[in-house]
Write an enzyme that holds these catalytic residues in place. Structure first.
Site, short mmCIF file in Angstrom:
data_model
loop_
_atom_site.label_atom_id
_atom_site.label_comp_id
_atom_site.label_asym_id
_atom_site.label_seq_id
_atom_site.Cartn_x
_atom_site.Cartn_y
_atom_site.Cartn_z
N CYS A 17 0.28 -3.11 -12.39
CA CYS A 17 0.95 -2.57 -11.20
C CYS A 17 2.38 -3.11 -11.18
CB CYS A 17 0.20 -2.99 -9.94
SG CYS A 17 1.12 -2.67 -8.42
N CYS B 76 3.10 -5.43 -8.25
CA CYS B 76 2.48 -6.76 -8.41
C CYS B 76 3.30 -7.61 -9.38
CB CYS B 76 1.05 -6.61 -8.91
SG CYS B 76 -0.12 -6.09 -7.64
N HIS C 66 -2.30 -6.68 -3.49
CA HIS C 66 -2.46 -5.31 -3.98
C HIS C 66 -3.35 -4.50 -3.03
CE1 HIS C 66 -2.02 -2.06 -6.83
NE2 HIS C 66 -3.28 -1.75 -6.52
N ASN D 131 4.22 7.09 1.39
CA ASN D 131 3.43 8.11 0.71
C ASN D 131 2.03 7.58 0.42
OD1 ASN D 131 5.52 10.10 0.52
ND2 ASN D 131 6.47 8.86 -1.08
N GLY E 183 2.90 12.72 -3.52
CA GLY E 183 3.82 12.38 -4.61
C GLY E 183 3.95 10.89 -4.82
N HIS F 236 0.73 1.00 -4.99
CA HIS F 236 0.74 -0.28 -4.28
C HIS F 236 1.43 0.02 -2.96
CE1 HIS F 236 1.30 -4.91 -4.42
NE2 HIS F 236 1.80 -4.51 -3.24
N HIS G 271 3.58 0.71 0.04
CA HIS G 271 4.99 0.39 0.27
C HIS G 271 5.55 1.32 1.32
CE1 HIS G 271 4.75 3.24 -3.09
NE2 HIS G 271 5.92 3.74 -2.69
N HIS H 186 9.12 2.92 2.53
CA HIS H 186 10.53 3.18 2.23
C HIS H 186 11.31 3.05 3.54
CE1 HIS H 186 9.82 5.36 -1.71
NE2 HIS H 186 8.63 5.48 -1.17
P1 AMP Z 1 6.56 6.45 -4.14
O1 AMP Z 1 6.87 7.79 -4.72
O2 AMP Z 1 6.45 6.49 -2.63
O3 AMP Z 1 5.40 5.79 -4.80
O4 AMP Z 1 7.84 5.58 -4.41
C1 AMP Z 1 7.95 4.64 -5.44
C2 AMP Z 1 9.38 4.14 -5.42
O5 AMP Z 1 9.43 2.98 -6.23
C3 AMP Z 1 10.41 5.13 -5.97
O6 AMP Z 1 11.38 5.40 -4.97
C4 AMP Z 1 11.00 4.39 -7.17
O7 AMP Z 1 12.38 4.62 -7.33
C5 AMP Z 1 10.70 2.93 -6.83
N1 AMP Z 1 10.59 2.02 -7.95
C6 AMP Z 1 9.81 2.15 -9.06
N2 AMP Z 1 9.95 1.07 -9.87
C7 AMP Z 1 10.84 0.24 -9.25
C8 AMP Z 1 11.39 -1.02 -9.58
N3 AMP Z 1 11.07 -1.68 -10.71
N4 AMP Z 1 12.28 -1.58 -8.72
C9 AMP Z 1 12.61 -0.95 -7.59
N5 AMP Z 1 12.12 0.25 -7.22
C10 AMP Z 1 11.24 0.85 -8.04
#
Ligand code: AMP
Length: 110
Positions: free
Chosen positions: A3, A6, A45, A86, A92, A97, A99, A101
């Site tokens: 992950c 993680c 996680h 999401n 999408g 994990h 999160h 935004h």
């Molecule tokens: P989601 O589509 O809601 O799962 O969003 C995942 C988000 O994680 C996307 O906006 C990616 O740009 C962001 N993301 C993926 N890998 C990283 C990373 N290593 N550092 C910062 N953001 C990331």
């Protein structure tokens, strides 16, 4: 567990950190969709909102309380911001994990 978030929590992948406490980490999104685009994650996680339970609620409680503190740190507390999380395939969700935004820094499209 493979992950990416993680690994960020463990320090195995670098991140541009803006906030951290015992339960929560927040860092800049690597592909920002707005002038301010922060990801706020629990340091445990939890896959998505559907996996929130009494067992992990302390992490979610701390995450929710941290949102306004992070908004102050990144300068959008007064101007306003949007929180998106999401959940699952149809949303999408790319990273499985939990999160949130935090988007802001401009007038966001409806
Ligand atoms: P989601 O589509 O809601 O799962 O969003 C995942 C988000 O994680 C996307 O906006 C990616 O740009 C962001 N993301 C993926 N890998 C990283 C990373 N290593 N550092 C910062 N953001 C990331």
């Amino acid at each position: 567990m493979d992950c990416v978030f993680c690994k960020i929590i463990e320090g195995k992948i670098p991140s541009d950190k803006v906030f951290e406490n015992e339960y929560v980490l927040a860092f800049n999104d690597i592909e920002p969709k707005a002038p301010v685009h922060i990801l706020i994650i629990p340091k445990k996680h939890i896959k998505d909102i559907n996996e929130i339970s009494e067992e992990n609620i302390k992490y979610v409680e701390s995450l929710m309380l941290s949102i306004k503190e992070i908004a102050k740190i990144v300068g959008v507390y007064e101007s306003g911001y949007r929180i998106i999380s999401n959940t699952g395939k149809d949303s999408g969700q790319e990273v499985p994990h939990l999160h949130f935004h935090l988007l802001g820094g401009k007038k966001l499209a409806q």
